[in-house]
Design an enzyme around this catalytic site. Structure first.
Site, PDB file in Angstrom:
ATOM      1  N   GLY A   1       2.133 -50.687  36.780  1.00 24.97           N
ATOM      2  CA  GLY A   1       2.095 -49.893  37.998  1.00 24.97           C
ATOM      3  C   GLY A   1       0.996 -50.424  38.906  1.00 24.97           C
ATOM      4  O   GLY A   1       0.505 -51.542  38.729  1.00 24.97           O
TER       5      GLY A   1
ATOM      6  N   HIS B   1       2.111 -59.075  70.548  1.00 23.54           N
ATOM      7  CA  HIS B   1       2.302 -60.439  70.058  1.00 23.54           C
ATOM      8  C   HIS B   1       1.017 -61.234  70.281  1.00 23.54           C
ATOM      9  O   HIS B   1       0.398 -61.106  71.331  1.00 23.54           O
ATOM     10  CB  HIS B   1       3.449 -61.101  70.811  1.00 23.54           C
ATOM     11  CG  HIS B   1       3.634 -62.553  70.486  1.00 23.54           C
ATOM     12  ND1 HIS B   1       4.269 -62.961  69.327  1.00 23.54           N
ATOM     13  CD2 HIS B   1       3.250 -63.674  71.138  1.00 23.54           C
ATOM     14  CE1 HIS B   1       4.285 -64.289  69.296  1.00 23.54           C
ATOM     15  NE2 HIS B   1       3.668 -64.746  70.397  1.00 23.54           N
TER      16      HIS B   1
END
Length: 479
Positions: free
Chosen positions: A196, A458
């Protein structure tokens, strides 16, 4: 006469101290009973110090790869003592920060071990371990023990490592995460039982420094709570890094030697094998701290080893509440904090909102990182939902290319009929920082149309999120 409060919180971890602060903000006279350290396991032995360790591993990894960025770092070495010290310094600093916040909000800290002695009564005894007093005392930092009274009592005692029969930690050869966080040296080999979040993070950390890591998971794939496609990508990546992964495999025997272990493994569909390893780490989850609180005498209901509560932290006994790990999964600090706020706001008569467990993000800080929120593809299909799936790879993202981090994908799951975002899953660098965008979108019940129209900056990794949404509806631009 016993000291009287509006609220006593038993446990000073993330859920407990946040609940106490919110209670103080709402005008409730509040005290926190803590037996060992403010900030709980998360701050002192979990979330924060492990991230400091993983940061050291990240710096080491990047330094080794320096030449491909045009940087020659020279000879590299890893100072285990300094790595551990950096981790402990982060924990200590935040421990003091919690103490400051409690002082600022005029919350009393009572050092000791609490038992609910009866309706509205908390008996505090001397702790079995010496407490770690805060760097800055609260207005009434108390070491006196006895009975305190409160109209409301919140149990926030957290959880501890689960012990697997035959793999009982001894602090030397067989570790829990406590020992794994402060090694005196790096072992040559480390067996990690449980793949996990805890097991995978430690596998990533130790492998970065050249330790031979064997990761064993009883279930069919690592990261069992994650989307299977994402887990499979992580599996391939970790194997490429040199981690030996054994899924559908159990530990059936452990033999201790002077300074090593012989471990017997049994694959579900194969023959028994034995391995020689220096150390083993048991990372098979945690169990709630429900003992010695007086719950049985009080009649507080338990369910599967945790305290049974409603959506606002109320138990079946009036005036007694529970939040965080002790009240069940997902056993995450951010879940505990929000649960604590909701519980306290309900106590104070505010318009409290129950926690929506379907919108709790999960994060694993391995390399590359894994983060998710909402339904997996399998869960959505199990519910009979007609879904649209979007995927966008990191290798098509300009920022990822500039960073040299091409491994990863963003996967989004939508209801094909309504356009509702059902789940989002990210595997790649900074996944744990990116996931919050999808969490916000789900909380606002945003549709695919609104996400498509959103302008993502961007060049950023966040563009992978936008492109994944576009891909789900056949509109991806850059792939």
């Amino acid at each position: 006469m016993a000291d009287t409060y509006d609220l006593i919180v038993i446990g000073g971890g993330p859920g407990g101290y946040v609940a106490a602060i919110r209670a103080a903000q709402l005008g409730l006279k509040t005290a926190v009973v803590e037996r060992e350290h403010l900030g709980g396991i998360c701050l002192n032995w979990g979330c924060i110090p492990t991230k400091a360790l993983l940061r050291s591993a990240e710096v080491y990894r990047l330094a080794k790869e320096g030449e491909r960025f045009g940087v020659s770092p020279g000879a590299l070495s890893a100072d285990v003592a300094r790595i551990v010290a950096h981790s402990r310094e982060a924990a200590t600093r935040l421990n003091g920060g919690v103490a400051f916040l409690l002082k600022k909000n005029k919350i009393d800290v009572i050092w000791g071990e609490a038992t609910i002695a009866g309706k509205g009564e908390v008996r505090v005894a001397a702790p079995t371990k010496p407490p770690m007093p805060p760097q800055l005392p609260s207005p009434k930092t108390r070491l006196d023990h006895g009975v305190y009274q409160a109209k409301h009592i919140i149990i926030a005692t957290g959880a501890r490592p689960r012990v697997l029969p035959g793999l009982e930690p001894d602090g030397r050869l067989i570790w829990t995460y406590f020992e794994a966080m402060k090694p005196e040296r790096f072992p040559k080999s480390l067996l990690i039982v449980g793949a996990g979040a805890i097991g995978v993070e430690f596998a990533s950390f130790y492998r970065a420094f050249g330790v031979e890591v064997i990761l064993v998971e009883a279930l069919p794939h690592i990261l069992p709570s994650e989307d299977e496609e994402i887990a499979a990508l992580a599996h391939r990546s970790f194997k490429k890094q040199g981690i030996d992964i054994r899924v559908a495999t159990t530990v059936t025997g452990v033999e201790k030697k002077a300074d090593s272990l012989v471990v017997t493994l049994k694959p579900a569909d194969g023959e028994t094998q034995t391995l020689d390893v220096e150390r083993a780490l048991s990372a098979i989850g945690v169990v709630a701290n429900v003992e010695n609180l007086g719950l049985e005498a009080l009649g507080v209901a338990l369910e599967r080893g945790v305290i049974k509560i409603d959506g606002l932290g109320r138990t079946n006994v009036e005036g007694v509440y529970a939040i965080g790990d002790v009240a069940g999964g997902p056993m995450l600090a951010h879940k505990a904090e929000h649960e604590g706020v909701a519980c306290v706001e309900a106590i104070a008569g505010r318009d409290a909102h129950e926690l929506d467990r379907s919108r709790i993000p999960g994060c694993t800080y391995c390399h590359p990182q894994v983060a998710s929120v909402g339904l997996t593809e399998a869960k959505a299909k199990e519910q009979g939902i007609d879904v649209k799936i979007g995927r966008f790879p990191y290798l098509a993202n300009g920022k990822a290319i500039a960073l040299g981090e091409l491994e990863g994908v963003v996967k989004t799951i939508f209801d094909a009929k309504s356009g509702r975002l059902l789940g989002a899953h990210i595997f790649g660098v900074e996944a744990t920082e990116l996931i919050q965008g999808f969490v916000i979108a789900m909380n606002l019940e945003t549709t695919e149309e609104e996400l498509i129209r959103t302008i993502f900056p961007h060049p950023t990794l966040s563009e992978t999120m936008h492109e994944s949404v576009l891909a789900a509806f056949g509109r991806a631009i850059h792939v």
